[in-house]
Design a protein around this motif. Structure first.
Motif: not given
Length: 712
Positions: A511, A513-516, A531, A675, A679, A697-699
């Protein structure tokens, strides 16, 4: 390259004859491996057999082999069985080197004796095995009986243990006791030990106590020693010279690569386990230090034990300190500043004068007898100092191949010391010419193919082509050492990935954590801590936290101790083996730490179902050696970031993520809180270096998986 062994096909054989011989060899290796695995009580593993056959083929053909064997393959038996068979049949000595003390113990005390016992009835004779370590790892009987002076009680104990620590990773983990009590115990142990090997003393003693009963190879008085017939390191070397298979460590390979090849017995085959660490270990062994405490120690030892005045050297040391203390930390991109160069040259010249005075003919024992123990200690200290200073003031050609920098740190008394350090710009040429040339090498690890290719690892150990050679394999890249002048054509090597028996896509999730937000200069952001809390809470603990810095590990541990009701252990709270044992024994417990946890931690089962990696482990921008290597690649038109920094990060990511699945029933999540792995343009290169977990990448997916594992 060595000549083919008798098992290889002679010139003029038909393809059918060659194929038949290869098939017979493969069949024999398969049968022997089955015997060894059967004795161990294990099951057949296809990857292990593929590896064993490839190693046997390499030893017959003289072709170097890089073999990646994933966790669970059983790579120790995969190389030991064909290596032992080859050593006995071809009468060629094999040296096996490991990076860690734990693996060395496993190979020597379990795997290799098992193979020798299992294969003995099926071989022409029983294989002879031996262990070889650095001189300082063995007790010196002459010193125990007073043949050497006690170690200097001054600055000596403030000096770094670089070489000793490399050869003895568990140094200093003894139970608390006074120096006198430990030395008394050592003297009693000297009367009963058969090996004199420090690792056979359980519990151990501190480095300071061990120095009272051991000497380095430079300090040894050799043939003049009255205990020569009983000498433990000499016995170990004599045994190694007669052995079929010799087990040693990467520190010894580093000594051999740095200009002392005779520390190893003559051998035709080299097997390097944990080969991903070889270049760094050789670099560490070849790194030299110069500082005021180092100079003062050499001058004091020369005066006390050599009987020569050290005032000129002490004055040169003071001048050196005056020149380097005002310097900023960091690399010297254009060589030493003039004032520092002159100060180092003065140390060099003063040390050279003392060496002349310390020669036996200039003031040694009567009648020209070999130097006594005290004088040898003095000669060793001054010679080491002279060689370091001479290296730092070498020719422009030599300095162009050297990285020098200034660093500060605390000595054992807590005082801040300014040091000059020098390391080779590249060690691939040293490894190739000193370790690989003239013999066959098998290099193996769970992580050798970085970004899906063996090329980066091959280049790091000098397996590349001459610039004018026919490009039949991976070619040289900018910044790499050229092949030695005596090379005779393309380097013959191949890479092989035998896979892993584990089903990574079904057993693990990666996983990201792309959102971070991308990590910054702070050790841990609030978003990262939130997180971590969510992940650990979903997992119910059972978390190994791998952090890029001590500050980040401390910040995360402190926050989780406040937020969660599961135990959180932190590297540094106790000895690392103790912490790992506590982590493995209690399912809800978490363990957070830095580099020492990224490699070698083996905790199968439910105790480790979540591995957290706080950020991509790029080297620090101010890392002097890696930044210098990246600059060389860039000046040659290459991509220094990809060649150095990304390769370093890929290796550590592969090792860190590999902590999750250690057995066929293990399941869990590797959570990367950076991330950029998803990316950045280099993200795919890094991801391909990791185990082939199912990626997301889905938490919510990661949290749900951890919750199911917690409740199952």
């Amino acid at each position: 390259m060595p000549s083919p062994s008798p098992a290889a096909a002679p010139d003029g054989d038909t393809a059918e004859e060659t194929g038949a011989r290869s098939a017979e060899r493969d069949r024999a290796v398969d049968e022997l491996l089955d015997v060894a695995v059967g004795v161990l009580g294990g099951a057949r593993r296809d990857g292990q057999h593929l590896m064993a056959r490839a190693v046997a083929q390499s030893l017959d053909s003289g072709e170097h082999l890089l073999v990646q064997a994933g966790t669970g393959t059983g790579k120790s038996l995969g190389y030991l069985v064909p290596a032992v068979r080859h050593a006995v049949h071809a009468d060629e000595r094999v040296v096996v080197s490991t990076a860690t003390l734990a693996l060395q113990r496993q190979v020597l005390t379990r795997d290799l004796p098992l193979v020798a016992d299992a294969l003995a009835p099926h071989l022409p004779r029983r294989p002879h095995i031996a262990l070889l370590k650095g001189w300082h790892n063995y007790l010196c009987l002459h010193k125990v009986e007073g043949g050497y002076p006690a170690d200097d009680q001054g600055a000596l104990f403030d000096l770094p243990e670089r070489a000793g620590a490399a050869e003895h990773p568990d140094a200093g983990e003894a139970a608390p006791a006074s120096l006198g009590q430990q030395v008394v115990r050592l003297r009693e142990w000297a009367q009963e030990t058969d090996t004199g090997d420090r690792d056979d003393l359980v519990p151990g003693v501190t480095d300071r106590a061990w120095r009272q009963v051991s000497v380095t190879s430079l300090e040894c008085i050799g043939s003049a020693c009255p205990k020569l017939d009983e000498c433990f390191p000499e016995r170990a070397r004599a045994s190694a010279r007669e052995a079929d298979v010799v087990v040693t460590n990467h520190a010894m390979l580093g000594i051999a690569a740095s200009g002392s090849p005779h520390v190893l017995p003559d051998h035709e085959v080299l097997v390097v386990d944990e080969a991903h660490e070889l270049a760094d270990r050789v670099t560490a062994q070849a790194t030299a230090e110069l500082s005021l405490p180092v100079v003062q120690h050499a001058a004091r030892v020369a005066r006390r034990h050599g009987g020569v005045p050290g005032s000129d050297l002490e004055a040169a040391g003071e001048a050196l300190a005056g020149a380097i203390v005002p310097l900023p930390e960091g690399r010297f991109s254009d060589g030493l500043p003039p004032a520092v160069h002159d100060a180092v040259a003065a140390v060099r010249d003063a040390a050279r004068t003392l060496l002349s005075l310390l020669r036996p003919e200039a003031g040694g024992s009567a009648g020209g007898a070999p130097a006594d123990g005290g004088r040898k200690v003095a000669q060793s200290a001054v010679l080491t100092l002279f060689e370091t200073a001479e290296r730092m003031t070498g020719t422009p050609e030599d300095l162009a191949r050297t990285v020098m920098w200034c660093a500060r740190g605390e000595d054992r008394s807590g005082a801040t010391t300014t040091r000059l350090l020098a390391a080779p710009l590249s060690v691939n040429g040293l490894i190739r010419t000193q370790l690989l040339a003239g013999r066959t090498a098998v290099l193996t690890s769970a992580t050798l193919a970085l970004g899906g290719s063996f090329d980066p690892m091959a280049r790091s150990v000098g397996l590349e082509l001459r610039p004018d050679a026919e490009p039949v394999g991976p070619t040289s890249v900018p910044g790499a050492d050229p092949a030695p002048a005596d090379a005779t054509g393309p380097v013959r090597w191949r890479g092989l990935d035998v896979g892993s028996p584990f089903d990574y896509p079904r057993q693990g999730i990666c996983y990201v954590a792309r959102r971070l937000p991308p990590p910054g200069r702070e050790p841990a952001t609030d978003a990262q801590l939130d997180e971590i809390e969510a992940l650990v809470r979903a997992s119910g603990g059972a978390t190994l936290g791998l952090f890029s810095s001590r500050r980040a590990a401390n910040a995360a541990a402190e926050a989780m101790r406040e937020r969660l009701d599961v135990p959180v252990l932190l590297q540094g709270d106790d000895q690392l083996p103790t912490l790992v044992a506590r982590f493995a024994a209690d399912e809800p417990t978490c363990l957070f730490g830095t580099l020492a946890l990224w490699q070698g931690v083996d905790v199968p089962g439910r105790a480790c179902r979540l591995v957290i990696i706080d950020r991509i482990p790029f080297p620090r921008p101010d890392d002097p050696v890696r930044s210098a290597r990246a600059d060389v690649v860039a000046r040659s038109g290459g991509n220094g970031f990809m060649a150095v920094s990304a390769t370093h990060a890929a290796l550590l990511l592969a090792q860190g993520a590999g902590r999750l699945v250690r057995g066929p029933q293990d399941k869990g999540v590797v959570a990367v809180l950076d991330p950029r792995l998803a990316t950045a343009r280099y993200g795919e290169f890094l991801a391909r270096s990791m185990p082939a977990f199912w990626r997301t990448t889905d938490r919510d997916v990661a949290l749900a998986a951890l919750t199911r594992l917690r409740d199952s």
